[in-house]
Design an enzyme around this catalytic site. Structure first.
Site, short mmCIF file in Angstrom:
data_model
loop_
_atom_site.label_atom_id
_atom_site.label_comp_id
_atom_site.label_asym_id
_atom_site.label_seq_id
_atom_site.Cartn_x
_atom_site.Cartn_y
_atom_site.Cartn_z
N HIS A 126 0.82 -1.23 0.00
CA HIS A 126 0.00 0.00 0.00
C HIS A 126 0.85 1.27 0.00
CE1 HIS A 126 0.61 0.10 4.39
NE2 HIS A 126 0.20 1.34 4.35
N ASP A 133 7.70 -6.93 8.35
CA ASP A 133 6.44 -6.19 8.29
C ASP A 133 6.57 -4.92 7.44
OD1 ASP A 133 3.72 -5.72 9.01
OD2 ASP A 133 4.35 -4.29 10.54
N HIS A 156 7.76 -2.05 2.37
CA HIS A 156 7.52 -0.61 2.25
C HIS A 156 8.84 0.18 2.12
CE1 HIS A 156 3.61 -1.87 3.32
NE2 HIS A 156 3.66 -1.67 4.62
C1 BG6 Z 1 1.41 -2.28 7.38
C2 BG6 Z 1 2.02 -2.98 8.56
O1 BG6 Z 1 1.79 -2.90 6.19
O2 BG6 Z 1 1.84 -0.94 7.36
C3 BG6 Z 1 1.65 -2.27 9.86
O3 BG6 Z 1 1.56 -4.32 8.62
C4 BG6 Z 1 2.00 -0.82 9.77
O4 BG6 Z 1 2.29 -2.86 10.97
C5 BG6 Z 1 1.45 -0.19 8.49
O5 BG6 Z 1 1.42 -0.18 10.91
C6 BG6 Z 1 1.96 1.23 8.31
O6 BG6 Z 1 1.25 1.81 7.24
P1 BG6 Z 1 0.86 3.34 7.28
O7 BG6 Z 1 0.17 3.58 5.98
O8 BG6 Z 1 -0.02 3.55 8.47
O9 BG6 Z 1 2.17 4.08 7.43
#
Ligand code: BG6
Length: 470
Positions: free
Chosen positions: A176, A233, A238
């Site tokens: 995402h 994670d 990310h």
């Molecule tokens: C998710 C993780 O992919 O991304 C979570 O599983 C994390 O642990 C989250 O909190 C963070 O995403 P964002 O968009 O809130 O920065």
């Protein structure tokens, strides 16, 4: 037109089917995204939800209404009703062929379905095989939530199972972060500004640092989080995907693969990580979280140094840290430039290095830190920041899941991760999974264990994040 082996996926999707509709992700993200798509006019097709729960259409709609009401502030009642009217429900066990027959019935005559799998990873292959057996995948795209595997071997094995039924072009792997507007802005800022390109390399940049910090703990996700930890994670996916955009060469064409090819090249040039340059931490209190093993050594904080062997980046360390229960919720990446020499100005002090920061959140933006003469007669230096806030400039909409689901419905692959990149990123972090080293305790509300500072010692210190003005 997307070519899918011998199949043609050339029209927008005509139905969206969501496996795991009763789960947490749907409650927190998916219904909100569907509602926002309805408001913007991007949702025009039926949505079929599938889960094990003993629900019917009305129960699903009630659940969806509550989810939207708890995640959206000002609701457009007509749009909400229109979105709810698109929903229907199929109950079933994913291991049972009859479930897929019921899904087939619910799809009616739909020809270009999108199946979105927001279910535990252990069930991805079961569902895809069930869809294949029921003859539902010929013109389908299948969206797979993260995590894609838990190491290099399992990511390959999962892919092999999916590929028994699907072509690579039919699989849309979600990260995402890639749907976040400020992450897309990185590519534009880097390549649409010719003043940046000549300095965006090892001749001018001393190191890069990235922080993904959250100021809350694992909350009710103990079972999931204890089995992954910070490296799996958020860093393997990310953080590395964002660094791919920071470090890649410019894309040459505006198609689904140009950016993904350039990121892949960057990942290929990344050395496998060295466990000696890896620090893990666990916040005090993690062991008391529900469903976490009492003797768990899972890291809730990780910091690592990465290196890239190519002309642009050789010798430039990339420091990454991520964790739960840190002082702020913030996500940013900063290129720190080389220090200027000692000059005959500024009272015999060397100015601090310039830095360029891309802030993903909060308040997405970019900032170039320059230095100027301190005002009012003093001959020393003071920071002079050039700041762009994306909310005022390019804008922050659509939200990540809204954008990614919309792209999936149009078969647009650009923002989904390809298997080759997934494998390269697992390759890079694999030695850290094999030899994770000790986990050091840290107090909630601090920047992780003191050992994280040793990681950057001699090169830099972790910069305080750039936070919005109070
Ligand atoms: C998710 C993780 O992919 O991304 C979570 O599983 C994390 O642990 C989250 O909190 C963070 O995403 P964002 O968009 O809130 O920065």
């Amino acid at each position: 037109m997307t070519l899918v082996g011998k199949r043609h996926v050339d029209k927008a999707a005509d139905v969206l089917t969501i496996f795991g509709i009763s789960g947490d992700l749907a409650k927190k993200m998916t219904f909100r995204a569907l509602y926002r798509m309805e408001v913007s006019g991007a949702l025009k097709i039926p949505v079929v939800g599938v889960a094990l729960d003993d629900w019917d259409d009305e129960a699903l709609r009630k659940h969806a209404r509550e989810a939207v009401e708890s995640t959206v502030k000002e609701i457009d009642g007509m749009a909400l009703e229109a979105m709810l009217a698109r929903l229907s429900y199929v109950q079933g066990d994913y291991g049972d062929d009859a479930t897929f027959e019921r899904v087939k019935e619910a799809l009616g005559g739909a020809e270009q379905p999108v199946f979105y799998l927001e279910i535990p990873p252990s069930l991805f292959a079961t569902v895809v095989k069930g869809l294949g057996k029921a003859g539902l995948v010929d013109h389908a795209h299948v969206v797979i939530e993260k995590p894609f595997g838990h190491d290099l071997e399992s990511a390959r094995a999962l892919n092999a199972e999916l590929r028994e039924v699907l072509e690579e072009e039919q699989i849309l792997r979600i990260d995402h972060y890639l749907g976040k507007e400020p992450v897309l802005d990185i590519t534009y800022l880097r390549f649409a500004n010719s003043i940046l390109e000549p300095i965006w390399n090892r001749n001018y940049i001393a190191h890069v640092q990235m922080t993904i910090a959250e100021d809350f703990g694992v909350d009710d996700r103990g079972r999931f989080y204890d089995s992954v930890g910070a490296m799996r994670d958020v860093i393997q996916n990310h953080a590395l995907q964002v660094l791919g955009l920071i470090g890649m060469e410019p894309p040459s064409r505006n198609d689904h693969d140009s950016i993904r090819d350039q990121k892949l090249d960057f990942f290929k040039a990344m050395r496998i990580a060295d466990p000696r340059h890896y620090v893990r931490g666990q916040y005090d209190g993690f062991l008391e979280v529900k469903d976490v093993a009492p003797d768990s050594t899972t890291e809730t904080f990780a910091a690592v140094e990465l290196e890239v062997d190519n002309w642009r980046w050789s010798g430039v360390p990339f420091f990454v840290r991520a964790g739960k229960n840190l002082p702020h919720k913030t996500s940013e990446v900063t290129a720190v430039f080389k220090r200027p020499p000692l000059l005959g100005i500024g009272h015999g002090k060397t100015p601090e290095p310039n830095r360029m920061t891309f802030r993903i959140e909060p308040e997405p933006g970019a900032q170039m830190r320059m230095f100027q003469k301190r005002a009012q007669g003093d001959d020393s230096f003071e920071p002079a920041d050039m700041t762009v806030l994306f909310e005022e400039e390019p804008g922050c909409d659509p939200e990540p899941y809204e954008r990614l689901l919309g792209d999936a419905l149009h078969g647009n692959h650009t923002l989904f991760t390809r298997q080759d990149a997934i494998e390269e990123t697992w390759r890079v972090v694999q030695p850290l999974l094999d030899d994770p080293g000790p986990v050091h305790p840290y107090k909630p509300g601090t920047w992780g264990p003191a050992e994280a500072n040793s990681l950057v010692n001699g090169v830099t210190h972790w910069a305080d994040p750039w936070l919005p003005e109070a």
